[in-house]
Scaffold this motif. Structure first.
Motif, short mmCIF file in Angstrom:
data_model
loop_
_atom_site.label_atom_id
_atom_site.label_comp_id
_atom_site.label_asym_id
_atom_site.label_seq_id
_atom_site.Cartn_x
_atom_site.Cartn_y
_atom_site.Cartn_z
N ALA A 1 3.34 2.07 -1.60
CA ALA A 1 3.82 2.52 -2.91
C ALA A 1 2.95 3.64 -3.47
CB ALA A 1 3.86 1.35 -3.89
N THR A 2 1.71 3.74 -3.00
CA THR A 2 0.79 4.74 -3.55
C THR A 2 0.19 5.66 -2.49
OG1 THR A 2 -1.05 3.15 -3.40
CG2 THR A 2 0.16 3.27 -5.49
N ARG A 3 0.24 5.27 -1.22
CA ARG A 3 -0.43 6.06 -0.19
C ARG A 3 0.49 6.30 1.00
NH1 ARG A 3 -5.55 6.70 -1.44
NH2 ARG A 3 -6.04 7.57 0.61
N TYR B 1 0.19 5.94 4.51
CA TYR B 1 -0.70 5.35 5.50
C TYR B 1 -0.19 5.70 6.90
CZ TYR B 1 -3.84 2.24 7.91
OH TYR B 1 -4.82 1.76 8.74
N ASP C 1 -3.75 8.65 4.69
CA ASP C 1 -4.74 7.98 5.54
C ASP C 1 -4.48 8.28 7.01
OD1 ASP C 1 -6.11 6.60 3.41
OD2 ASP C 1 -4.31 5.36 3.24
N ARG D 1 -7.62 11.75 2.65
CA ARG D 1 -7.71 10.49 1.91
C ARG D 1 -7.77 10.74 0.41
NH1 ARG D 1 -8.70 5.62 3.71
NH2 ARG D 1 -10.21 5.09 2.09
N ARG E 1 3.59 14.75 2.72
CA ARG E 1 2.27 14.64 2.08
C ARG E 1 1.16 15.01 3.06
NH1 ARG E 1 1.84 9.03 -1.20
NH2 ARG E 1 -0.14 9.99 -1.82
N HIS F 1 -6.24 12.92 -1.04
CA HIS F 1 -4.87 13.28 -1.43
C HIS F 1 -3.88 12.16 -1.12
CE1 HIS F 1 -6.75 17.23 -1.62
NE2 HIS F 1 -5.68 17.67 -2.26
N GLY F 2 -4.40 10.95 -0.87
CA GLY F 2 -3.52 9.80 -0.69
C GLY F 2 -2.90 9.68 0.68
N ASP G 1 6.15 10.77 3.62
CA ASP G 1 4.77 10.58 4.09
C ASP G 1 4.32 11.77 4.94
OD1 ASP G 1 4.61 8.07 2.89
OD2 ASP G 1 5.36 7.04 4.68
N LEU H 1 0.82 -1.21 0.00
CA LEU H 1 0.00 0.00 0.00
C LEU H 1 0.85 1.26 0.00
CD1 LEU H 1 -2.90 1.24 0.30
CD2 LEU H 1 -2.52 1.16 2.78
#
Length: 381
Positions: A20-22, A24, A345, A340, A369, A342-343, A366, A18
């Motif tokens: 790789a794209t978000r 978390y 969580d 969420r 972001r 915007h990727g 992270d 997960l």
């Protein structure tokens, strides 16, 4: 941080697709699925479909391996550990095993997870609430309300509400001095910070697989030191009775004392190996290494929130926090929903609080972001 430590954290991150794209950032709620955990669950289902008897032959193998891994993580003996379905069940079992005198007092503070207080009341104990000042040690506040009828301190090592982290050594010293038991809910600390029952003076500890230990929901942990297990298990079943092909229906079979006696029937068999895989990922990365990364990332989150004028509920001093960061915002669910999109969580509570829980697999990108998403939210408003 050394190069080998960075490599171990990079391997941990690579195990979670997960990421790789978000970004978390809610491991204190439910961990993202790591590939080794998914693989163990898939293997169990495939074996069940193809040859169910292979599982029948090894019911207790996966069980024992998980018990041993968790015991090693928290400094307990495997015989002092039981596998349960969740932390709340483990909490009730722990109070039964501690055998605290009926009518005695259990001290809690305002960050103690509510199940601990409610279970104490259900077991015929009194509960006294201790108020502590923010960003201060709780030991003096507990000491001030301790009397000869106080039998136990029950605390969340790291609070789910605001991320406050207790100094367990201080609390253990008070308990030893006053003849009390120390009961710790470590659901928000095992896997994120080092915990050792012997070193930290913990008599009973409960936790869960699904958060910082990267395991599946449906697995909880109970650990009670042999010397503290004054009570006896209340329930009985074929697992705790260790029955084979023959048994007596008119006589109660012998049941092990301590944590082992609380495992009365089969655990959630498809989850045992998966939970073991999660703990092994954590231990391979190193809890100390994870804790260092978490400390760094939490510091960045707290600083970023403060610079944006947001009210941070988590203690400002690093010694009083771990992996949970909470801050106040008027429409917390809406902000969480915006992030969420915007990727990113996180979790927003209707009460006006957002939780951000970075793990060792998270990195500075992270957090960037996260704060960029908050900037966009504030600009839009």
């Amino acid at each position: 941080m050394t190069d080998p430590e960075r490599e171990r954290l990079a391997a941990l991150r690579a195990a979670v697709p997960l990421l790789a794209t978000r970004a978390y950032l809610f491991s204190g709620g439910i961990a993202p699925l790591a590939e080794p955990v998914r693989a163990e669950m898939a293997t169990w289902v495939d074996r069940w479909a193809g040859d169910p008897l292979t599982h029948r032959a090894d019911y207790f193998g996966d069980w024992g391996r998980l018990r041993t891994e968790f015991a090693g993580l928290v400094g307990a003996a495997p015989a002092e550990v039981a596998i349960t379905e969740n932390t709340s069940r483990a909490t009730n079992l722990a109070l039964r095993l501690l055998g605290l005198p009926a009518g005695s007092t259990v001290l809690v503070d305002d960050t103690t997870y509510p199940t601990m207080a409610w279970a104490a009341l259900r077991h015929g104990l009194r509960v006294r609430l201790v108020r502590r000042a923010p960003d201060e040690a709780a030991v003096d506040a507990f000491a001030a309300l301790t009397d000869p009828g106080t039998s136990c301190l029950a605390v969340s090592h790291v609070a789910a509400l605001d991320g406050y982290r207790h100094d367990l050594a201080d609390l253990a010293g008070l308990c030893a001095d006053r003849g009390m038991r120390l009961f710790v809910d470590a659901a928000q600390s095992t896997g994120a910070v080092p915990v050792d029952m012997a070193r930290d003076g913990i008599d009973a500890l409960v936790s869960t697989a699904m958060k910082w230990l990267l395991g599946p929901p449906g697995i909880g942990f109970l650990a009670v030191r042999e010397a503290a297990a004054a009570g006896t298990p209340l329930d009985v079943g074929y697992v705790s009775a260790r029955i084979a092909d023959s048994y007596q229906l008119t006589e109660l079979p012998p049941v092990p004392s301590g944590a082992a006696g609380t495992e009365v029937g089969l655990a959630a068999l498809p989850l045992l190996a998966a939970a073991t895989a999660g703990i092994r990922l954590v231990r391979a990365a190193g809890v100390d290494t994870i804790a260092d990364r978490v400390t760094h990332l939490v510091g960045r989150v707290v600083d970023g929130l403060a610079r944006r004028g947001l009210t941070v509920l988590t203690p400002a001093q690093p010694r009083w926090r771990a992996g949970v960061v909470a801050f106040a915002v008027d429409d917390a669910p809406a902000l969480a929903g915006h992030l969420r999109e915007h990727g990113v969580d996180v979790w927003g509570y209707p009460s006006g609080r957002v939780r951000v829980d970075p793990h060792g697999f998270n990195d500075d990108d992270d957090i960037d972001r996260l704060v960029e998403g908050i900037d966009a939210w504030q600009t839009r408003r």
